[in-house]
Design an enzyme around this catalytic site. Structure first.
Site, mmCIF file in Angstrom:
data_model
loop_
_atom_site.group_PDB
_atom_site.id
_atom_site.type_symbol
_atom_site.label_atom_id
_atom_site.label_comp_id
_atom_site.label_asym_id
_atom_site.label_seq_id
_atom_site.Cartn_x
_atom_site.Cartn_y
_atom_site.Cartn_z
ATOM 1 N N PHE A 141 22.351 23.674 12.855
ATOM 2 C CA PHE A 141 21.649 22.800 13.800
ATOM 3 C C PHE A 141 20.809 21.798 13.018
ATOM 4 C CE2 PHE A 141 18.157 21.407 16.477
ATOM 5 C CZ PHE A 141 18.855 20.987 17.598
ATOM 6 N N ASP A 146 17.733 21.353 4.816
ATOM 7 C CA ASP A 146 17.021 21.182 6.092
ATOM 8 C C ASP A 146 16.061 22.362 6.228
ATOM 9 O OD1 ASP A 146 16.143 21.270 8.703
ATOM 10 O OD2 ASP A 146 18.049 20.638 9.583
ATOM 11 N N LYS A 205 8.630 20.480 12.318
ATOM 12 C CA LYS A 205 8.044 21.638 13.014
ATOM 13 C C LYS A 205 6.651 22.067 12.527
ATOM 14 C CE LYS A 205 12.034 23.341 15.370
ATOM 15 N NZ LYS A 205 13.409 23.102 14.937
HETATM 16 C C1 LIG Z 1 14.291 21.979 15.206
HETATM 17 C C2 LIG Z 1 15.250 21.633 14.136
HETATM 18 C C3 LIG Z 1 15.703 20.313 13.958
HETATM 19 C C4 LIG Z 1 15.359 19.197 14.910
HETATM 20 O O1 LIG Z 1 13.996 18.901 14.966
HETATM 21 P P1 LIG Z 1 13.419 17.986 16.162
HETATM 22 O O2 LIG Z 1 11.979 17.812 15.800
HETATM 23 O O3 LIG Z 1 13.641 18.752 17.429
HETATM 24 O O4 LIG Z 1 14.179 16.718 16.159
HETATM 25 C C5 LIG Z 1 16.539 20.065 12.892
HETATM 26 N N1 LIG Z 1 16.912 21.031 12.040
HETATM 27 C C6 LIG Z 1 16.487 22.303 12.174
HETATM 28 C C7 LIG Z 1 16.914 23.335 11.189
HETATM 29 C C8 LIG Z 1 15.664 22.655 13.234
HETATM 30 O O5 LIG Z 1 15.281 23.928 13.391
#
Ligand SMILES: *Cc1c(COP(=O)(O)O)cnc(C)c1O
Length: 392
Positions: A133, A220, A249
Site C-alpha cells: 500500500f 516507504d 503518519k
Molecule cells: C498510510 C500509508 C500511506 C498513505 O499515506 P496518506 O497520508 O494516507 O496519503 C502510504 N504508505 C503507507 C505504507 C501507509 O501506511
C-alpha cells in the site's frame, strides 16, 4: 451510539463506525456520552505519542500566535531544523516536506523517474510488491498491490512491475527480463497488506542488488517509521540503508505532514522547478515535527515500542492459545497482526460496542493493532484481555 454510517454531505469513500470521539488522552478516547474507549490503533499509526500530548499542543498553540505560513519562496527556519533532525536520525542527507504519505511517495516516484531518465532507462519502471500500500493518488494507487484500490481507475499509470514480497528470486527474474528498472519501492512491514514483515536477509540482499544495478532503494516508512517497529526507522533493524525514505503518519502525531528523504545521488536529482508544494514545510507543521521528535527521543519510545511490542505479541499468543481459527500472530514492535482463517471485518464494530476497544481489520481477515507508543504495561495487557474476549 448515534452518528449515521454515511453523512449526506460527505463523499461516500469510508465505511464509518457509528461512534465519534470528542476527546482523548494518551491511549484513551471518550465519546460525546462520556464513554471511555481504549485506542489500539492510534489513528492508524499516527498518534504515536497518544492523544492531547501536552508538548505538541503547546507547540501548535504558540506557533499559531507567531507564524503559520509564508511560502517556500522564503527561508523557513523550522523546516531547516526538521530537515537537520531527520538527517541525523536517518543518515539521509536532504528532505522535501509535503502534507501526507501519498505526497511523500509521489515525491519518491518523481525521483525514480528522474533517475530513470538520467540513466536512459526507458520507459522508466519501478519494482513494487504484491500486497503493498502506497497511497490513493493516481501514481501511488498504481504502485499499490491491491486490486480493490485499482478498481475503476484503469488505465493505471504505467511504469510499475510487481513482484511477490520477500522473494529475492522474483527480483532477480525481473532484473533479467524487464528493461528500464530504475528503483524499488517497498514497505519493510506491509501494514495495509496484513502485517507482513520483510526478512532482514531479504532487505540486505535487495540492497546489494540495487547497488549492482544502479537502482534506487526506496523505503516507504510512512507506517513503520517514527519508532513504531522498535527503532526510529524499520530499516535500521535490517542493517542496510535505503537511498530514499518516505515518512508521514507519526511524524506529526495528527498534524498533517509528510517527508521524502534522500541521500547520495538520489538527494541531488531535483533542481528548482522540478517539484514543490504550497503548504509543504510550513513553520507550524515543521515545528510540530521537531516537537514530536524531541518527545519520542526523550521518552525512549522506539525502545519502548520494542519492549511493549514483544509483551503484546507474547500476551496475545498466550491469551489466544485455545481460540480456534487463528492462522498467525505476527508483527514487529507495536505493529501487530492477528490473522484469522475467515473474514472478520465485523469485529471492528463488535470491539467498539462490546469491548470499548479500537482495532482495525485489514485484508478482510487480519486484525491489526497499532497502539500508541506511550501505552503503559497495563494498557498493553488490557488490549490482549479484550481481544481474547472479542474472539472467545
Ligand atoms: C498510510 C500509508 C500511506 C498513505 O499515506 P496518506 O497520508 O494516507 O496519503 C502510504 N504508505 C503507507 C505504507 C501507509 O501506511
Amino acid at each position: 451510539m448515534p452518528t449515521p454510517a454515511h453523512h449526506p454531505h460527505l463523499m461516500h469513500v469510508y465505511t464509518r463506525q457509528p461512534v465519534s470521539f470528542v476527546r482523548g488522552q494518551g491511549a484513551r478516547l471518550w465519546d460525546a456520552q462520556g464513554v471511555e474507549y481504549l485506542d489500539a490503533i492510534a489513528g492508524v499509526a499516527v498518534t504515536n505519542l497518544g492523544h492531547a500530548h501536552p508538548e505538541v499542543a503547546a507547540a501548535i498553540a504558540e506557533q499559531a500566535t507567531l507564524l503559520l505560513h509564508t511560502s517556500n519562496m522564503f527561508g523557513i527556519d523550522w523546516q531547516a531544523r526538521l530537515g537537520e533532525r531527520l538527517s541525523t536520525l536517518t543518515g539521509m542527507e536532504r528532505a522535501f516536506f509535503c502534507n501526507s504519505g501519498a505526497e511523500a511517495n509521489e515525491t519518491a516516484l518523481k525521483l525514480a523517474w528522474l533517475h530513470a531518465n538520467r540513466k536512459q532507462a526507458v520507459p522508466p519502471q519501478v519494482l513494487v510488491m504484491e500486497n503493498s500500500f502506497h497511497g490513493r493518488t493516481l501514481a501511488t494507487l498504481a504502485a499499490t498491490g491491491n486490486p480493490a484500490v485499482h478498481r475503476g481507475f484503469e488505465p493505471l499509470m504505467p511504469g510499475f512491475v510487481r513482484v511477490p514480497f520477500n522473494d529475492l528470486n522474483a527480483i532477480r527474474q525481473a532484473a533479467e527480463h524487464v528493461p528500464g528498472i530504475a528503483a524499488v519501492l517497498l514497505e519493510l512491514v506491509q501494514g495495509e497488506g496484513g502485517v507482513h514483515v520483510a526478512s532482514p536477509e531479504y532487505l540486505r540482499t535487495l540492497r546489494l542488488l540495487c547497488d549492482e544495478r544502479d537502482w534506487l532503494l526506496m523505503a516507504d516508512e510512512i507506517q513503520t517509521g517514527m519508532g513504531r517497529t522498535g527503532t526510529w526507522f524499520c530499516y535500521q533493524q535490517a542493517g542496510m540503508v535505503p537511498d530514499v525514505v518516505t515518512l508521514a503518519k507519526g511524524l506529526g502525531n495528527g498534524f498533517p505532514i509528510g517527508a521524502c528523504l534522500a541521500r547520495g545521488r538520489a538527494a541531488e536529482l531535483f533542481s528548482p522547478g522540478n517539484h514543490g508544494s504550497t503548504f509543504g514545510g510550513n513553520p507550524l507543521a515543521c515545528r510540530v515535527g521537531c516537537t514530536v521528535i524531541d518527545a519520542i527521543a526523550r521518552g525512549g519510545l522506539p525502545e519502548r515500542a520494542s519492549v511493549l511490542g514483544r509483551r503484546l505479541l507474547l500476551g496475545l499468543r498466550r491469551a489466544l492459545v485455545d481460540i480456534p481459527g487463528i492462522v498467525a500472530i505476527r508483527g514487529q514492535g507495536l505493529m501487530i497482526g492477528i490473522e484469522l482463517d475467515r473474514p472478520c471485518g465485523e469485529l471492528v464494530r463488535k470491539a467498539l460496542e462490546q469491548e470499548r476497544l479500537l482495532i482495525t481489520v485489514t485484508r478482510e481477515r487480519t486484525i491489526r493493532l497499532l497502539p500508541p507508543l506511550v501505552c503503559d504495561e497495563s494498557q498493553i495487557d488490557e488490549i490482549a484481555v479484550r481481544v481474547r474476549r472479542l474472539l472467545h
